[in-house]
Design a protein around this motif. Structure first.
Motif, PDB file in Angstrom:
ATOM      1  N   PRO A  63      35.628  31.346 -16.398  1.00 19.19           N
ATOM      2  CA  PRO A  63      34.908  30.106 -16.669  1.00 19.19           C
ATOM      3  C   PRO A  63      34.308  29.529 -15.403  1.00 19.19           C
ATOM      4  O   PRO A  63      34.677  29.934 -14.310  1.00 19.19           O
ATOM      5  N   ASP A  64      33.400  28.580 -15.556  1.00 13.37           N
ATOM      6  CA  ASP A  64      32.749  27.960 -14.415  1.00 13.37           C
ATOM      7  C   ASP A  64      33.647  26.842 -13.889  1.00 13.37           C
ATOM      8  O   ASP A  64      33.522  25.694 -14.272  1.00 13.37           O
ATOM      9  N   ASN A  65      34.573  27.191 -13.013  1.00 18.84           N
ATOM     10  CA  ASN A  65      35.550  26.223 -12.511  1.00 18.84           C
ATOM     11  C   ASN A  65      34.987  25.465 -11.324  1.00 18.84           C
ATOM     12  O   ASN A  65      35.294  25.749 -10.178  1.00 18.84           O
ATOM     13  N   GLU A  66      34.131  24.496 -11.572  1.00 20.31           N
ATOM     14  CA  GLU A  66      33.556  23.728 -10.480  1.00 20.31           C
ATOM     15  C   GLU A  66      34.507  22.604 -10.108  1.00 20.31           C
ATOM     16  O   GLU A  66      34.850  21.755 -10.929  1.00 20.31           O
ATOM     17  N   ILE A  67      34.945  22.606  -8.847  1.00 26.20           N
ATOM     18  CA  ILE A  67      35.859  21.577  -8.402  1.00 26.20           C
ATOM     19  C   ILE A  67      35.069  20.332  -8.024  1.00 26.20           C
ATOM     20  O   ILE A  67      33.893  20.374  -7.718  1.00 26.20           O
ATOM     21  N   ASN A  68      35.751  19.190  -8.077  1.00 28.56           N
ATOM     22  CA  ASN A  68      35.093  17.930  -7.783  1.00 28.56           C
ATOM     23  C   ASN A  68      35.117  17.586  -6.297  1.00 28.56           C
ATOM     24  O   ASN A  68      34.415  16.696  -5.853  1.00 28.56           O
ATOM     25  N   ASN A  69      35.966  18.248  -5.523  1.00 27.09           N
ATOM     26  CA  ASN A  69      36.079  17.940  -4.109  1.00 27.09           C
ATOM     27  C   ASN A  69      34.875  18.496  -3.347  1.00 27.09           C
ATOM     28  O   ASN A  69      34.784  19.672  -3.081  1.00 27.09           O
ATOM     29  N   LYS A  70      33.931  17.625  -3.005  1.00 29.41           N
ATOM     30  CA  LYS A  70      32.716  18.039  -2.300  1.00 29.41           C
ATOM     31  C   LYS A  70      32.954  18.159  -0.808  1.00 29.41           C
ATOM     32  O   LYS A  70      32.059  18.541  -0.062  1.00 29.41           O
ATOM     33  N   GLN A  71      34.160  17.820  -0.333  1.00 28.98           N
ATOM     34  CA  GLN A  71      34.431  17.786   1.094  1.00 28.98           C
ATOM     35  C   GLN A  71      34.995  19.101   1.622  1.00 28.98           C
ATOM     36  O   GLN A  71      35.369  19.183   2.789  1.00 28.98           O
ATOM     37  N   ILE A  72      35.061  20.144   0.805  1.00 24.47           N
ATOM     38  CA  ILE A  72      35.832  21.327   1.196  1.00 24.47           C
ATOM     39  C   ILE A  72      35.330  21.952   2.484  1.00 24.47           C
ATOM     40  O   ILE A  72      36.138  22.361   3.340  1.00 24.47           O
TER      41      ILE A  72
ATOM     42  N   ILE B  19      28.831  38.850  -1.534  1.00 24.20           N
ATOM     43  CA  ILE B  19      28.277  38.061  -2.641  1.00 24.20           C
ATOM     44  C   ILE B  19      29.218  38.075  -3.840  1.00 24.20           C
ATOM     45  O   ILE B  19      29.454  37.043  -4.473  1.00 24.20           O
ATOM     46  N   ASP B  20      29.780  39.234  -4.147  1.00 26.67           N
ATOM     47  CA  ASP B  20      30.737  39.315  -5.250  1.00 26.67           C
ATOM     48  C   ASP B  20      31.952  38.433  -4.981  1.00 26.67           C
ATOM     49  O   ASP B  20      32.479  37.785  -5.885  1.00 26.67           O
ATOM     50  N   GLY B  21      32.396  38.416  -3.715  1.00 25.21           N
ATOM     51  CA  GLY B  21      33.527  37.562  -3.365  1.00 25.21           C
ATOM     52  C   GLY B  21      33.234  36.099  -3.599  1.00 25.21           C
ATOM     53  O   GLY B  21      34.099  35.339  -4.058  1.00 25.21           O
ATOM     54  N   LEU B  22      32.005  35.672  -3.331  1.00 26.06           N
ATOM     55  CA  LEU B  22      31.627  34.279  -3.587  1.00 26.06           C
ATOM     56  C   LEU B  22      31.532  33.991  -5.081  1.00 26.06           C
ATOM     57  O   LEU B  22      32.008  32.965  -5.563  1.00 26.06           O
ATOM     58  N   LEU B  23      30.920  34.906  -5.820  1.00 26.29           N
ATOM     59  CA  LEU B  23      30.716  34.681  -7.246  1.00 26.29           C
ATOM     60  C   LEU B  23      32.026  34.527  -8.009  1.00 26.29           C
ATOM     61  O   LEU B  23      32.111  33.761  -8.969  1.00 26.29           O
ATOM     62  N   PHE B  24      33.044  35.247  -7.590  1.00 34.90           N
ATOM     63  CA  PHE B  24      34.290  35.232  -8.328  1.00 34.90           C
ATOM     64  C   PHE B  24      35.387  34.431  -7.627  1.00 34.90           C
ATOM     65  O   PHE B  24      36.560  34.581  -7.932  1.00 34.90           O
ATOM     66  N   SER B  25      34.979  33.572  -6.714  1.00 31.34           N
ATOM     67  CA  SER B  25      35.947  32.677  -6.077  1.00 31.34           C
ATOM     68  C   SER B  25      36.197  31.490  -6.994  1.00 31.34           C
ATOM     69  O   SER B  25      35.352  31.116  -7.812  1.00 31.34           O
ATOM     70  N   ASN B  26      37.382  30.906  -6.856  1.00 26.79           N
ATOM     71  CA  ASN B  26      37.730  29.741  -7.676  1.00 26.79           C
ATOM     72  C   ASN B  26      37.734  28.443  -6.880  1.00 26.79           C
ATOM     73  O   ASN B  26      37.984  27.377  -7.437  1.00 26.79           O
TER      74      ASN B  26
ATOM     75  N   LEU C 285      35.152  27.271  -4.834  1.00 19.92           N
ATOM     76  CA  LEU C 285      33.842  26.719  -4.508  1.00 19.92           C
ATOM     77  C   LEU C 285      33.055  26.424  -5.777  1.00 19.92           C
ATOM     78  O   LEU C 285      33.096  27.194  -6.726  1.00 19.92           O
ATOM     79  N   PRO C 286      32.311  25.300  -5.803  1.00 21.73           N
ATOM     80  CA  PRO C 286      31.432  25.037  -6.949  1.00 21.73           C
ATOM     81  C   PRO C 286      30.373  26.130  -7.058  1.00 21.73           C
ATOM     82  O   PRO C 286      29.912  26.671  -6.044  1.00 21.73           O
ATOM     83  N   TYR C 287      30.000  26.453  -8.275  1.00 14.75           N
ATOM     84  CA  TYR C 287      29.075  27.552  -8.500  1.00 14.75           C
ATOM     85  C   TYR C 287      27.735  27.323  -7.793  1.00 14.75           C
ATOM     86  O   TYR C 287      27.153  28.238  -7.211  1.00 14.75           O
ATOM     87  N   LYS C 288      27.247  26.075  -7.812  1.00 16.42           N
ATOM     88  CA  LYS C 288      25.970  25.781  -7.156  1.00 16.42           C
ATOM     89  C   LYS C 288      26.055  26.034  -5.657  1.00 16.42           C
ATOM     90  O   LYS C 288      25.109  26.525  -5.037  1.00 16.42           O
ATOM     91  N   ARG C 289      27.196  25.689  -5.067  1.00 23.15           N
ATOM     92  CA  ARG C 289      27.371  25.927  -3.635  1.00 23.15           C
ATOM     93  C   ARG C 289      27.440  27.433  -3.350  1.00 23.15           C
ATOM     94  O   ARG C 289      26.927  27.899  -2.333  1.00 23.15           O
ATOM     95  N   CYS C 290      28.046  28.194  -4.265  1.00 17.15           N
ATOM     96  CA  CYS C 290      28.075  29.649  -4.118  1.00 17.15           C
ATOM     97  C   CYS C 290      26.659  30.215  -4.071  1.00 17.15           C
ATOM     98  O   CYS C 290      26.347  31.078  -3.249  1.00 17.15           O
ATOM     99  N   LEU C 291      25.791  29.723  -4.945  1.00 16.20           N
ATOM    100  CA  LEU C 291      24.418  30.224  -4.979  1.00 16.20           C
ATOM    101  C   LEU C 291      23.684  29.901  -3.684  1.00 16.20           C
ATOM    102  O   LEU C 291      22.871  30.699  -3.204  1.00 16.20           O
ATOM    103  N   GLU C 292      23.948  28.722  -3.108  1.00 15.28           N
ATOM    104  CA  GLU C 292      23.324  28.369  -1.835  1.00 15.28           C
ATOM    105  C   GLU C 292      23.742  29.339  -0.739  1.00 15.28           C
ATOM    106  O   GLU C 292      22.916  29.786   0.069  1.00 15.28           O
ATOM    107  N   LEU C 293      25.037  29.676  -0.704  1.00 13.04           N
ATOM    108  CA  LEU C 293      25.531  30.617   0.294  1.00 13.04           C
ATOM    109  C   LEU C 293      24.996  32.024   0.044  1.00 13.04           C
ATOM    110  O   LEU C 293      24.703  32.770   0.983  1.00 13.04           O
TER     111      LEU C 293
END
Length: 342
Positions: free
Chosen positions: A136-145, A96-103, A105-113
């Motif tokens: 910072p909340d670096n949400e990327i725009n690429n939804k296809q990842i 979970i920590d790895g997801l939270l501090f990844s750059n 993935l969008p934050y909302k997608r992290c919460l889903e995972l």
């Protein structure tokens, strides 16, 4: 009064009770399981039914743990039931920590995972994700990842080429595809070998088909990906492969910051306090050749682009000594900096 649930559902209902309410630190006895079951059954079930169905789950290979206590009459009592988990709580927290501090993935997608990871434990597991936010909340725009990763995984497994468009960000903070000479998005034809995570970002390690060097591409900047029918170029045919198959561990040791230029033996000087940082960044394969109270001399096999960037970022605590061409490049850079700030 009619039974509200068919009795053939009892094993799956017991399994769900154990999955929801138990772990190695929170067990249940037969009565507690029976009380929950009897909210759905009328006439009520008895403890023998619970024991019999738990035995059935155990015989099926379900990892139900329990304490077995012998009686004086030769029978045994089963107590302290819980469902053994594939992941410990500490392992889940690490993921979970790895997801939270990844750059990447969008934050909302992290919460889903994270919700899916939480479901692998009992209701007692608390990750406290409501109190953590990436900054910072670096949400990327690429939804296809995730689709891109899935396609790349298939292509790598089948040893097939892929084609895609590659985007960079403009001053409008929006992604724009790299264009070809015709003004249309450039079609990259790529031989994919491996995906790797570095500094919170996913990279595709590959070969751009027109050349014979290794290339790295940020996966979150890949769009419109497709698998081609053509077989990929073998990695052993690339200029920097030395005729060998791809080895991710060796590649990551020399390609700090994921620069894809060729490897070079570099000697450089650092201040003593940076020894730990050097091991963290370059690994334990570096050689410490000389040490005084003022400096330490280091030798490492690393990509030139990555080493130059590293030396610039940590100058003057890092000074390149060899090869001379890199020393000259650092001198030219220093003159430019001095001119700009002079």
């Amino acid at each position: 009064m009619e039974t509200r649930q068919p009795k053939k559902m009892i094993p799956s209902m017991i399994l769900e009770i154990l999955r929801t309410h138990t772990d190695e630190n929170h067990t249940m006895d037969q009565k507690e399981i029976l009380d929950i079951l009897n909210q759905e059954f009328d006439p009520p079930l008895d403890r023998k039914t619970v024991r019999r169905n738990i035995e059935y789950l155990v015989d099926m290979g379900i990892p139900v743990s329990y304490t077995e206590t012998p009686r004086s009459n030769g029978t045994t009592v089963w107590t302290d039931f819980y469902l053994a988990r594939e992941f410990t709580e500490s392992e889940l927290r690490l993921l979970i920590d790895g997801l939270l501090f990844s750059n990447h993935l969008p934050y909302k997608r992290c919460l889903e995972l994270i919700e899916k990871l939480e479901s692998l434990s009992s209701e007692h597991f608390k990750s406290h994700v409501k109190h953590i936010k990436t900054i910072p909340d670096n949400e990327i725009n690429n939804k296809q990842i995730f689709y891109t990763i899935e396609i790349l995984d298939e292509a790598i497994s089948d040893e097939k080429q892929v084609t895609f468009h590659y985007v960079n960000y403009g001053t409008d903070k929006k992604p724009h595809p790299k264009l070809g000479k015709d003004g249309k998005p450039l079609d990259y034809i790529i031989n994919p070998y491996q995906m790797a995570a570095k500094d919170g970002k996913y990279y595709l390690i590959c070969n751009y088909d027109d050349y014979d060097e290794i290339s790295n591409y940020r996966i979150d900047r890949i769009t419109d990906i497709k698998i081609l029918d053509k077989k990929r170029k073998p990695f052993s045919k690339l200029k920097d492969s030395n005729g060998e198959r791809f080895n991710l561990a060796d590649y990551m040791k020399t390609h700090i910051n994921m620069y894809s230029t060729g490897d070079t033996r570099v000697r450089f000087m650092i201040v003593p306090r940076m020894v730990t940082d050097i091991i963290d960044i370059f690994g334990k394969d570096v050689r410490f050749e000389e040490e005084t109270k003022d400096y330490v001399t280091v030798s490492a096999l690393v990509t030139e682009g990555a080493m130059l960037q590293f030396a610039k970022a940590y100058s003057p605590d890092v000074v390149i000594l060899e090869p001379q061409r890199m020393v000259d490049e650092m001198k030219d850079w220093a003159k430019k900096v001095k001119k700009i700030y002079g």
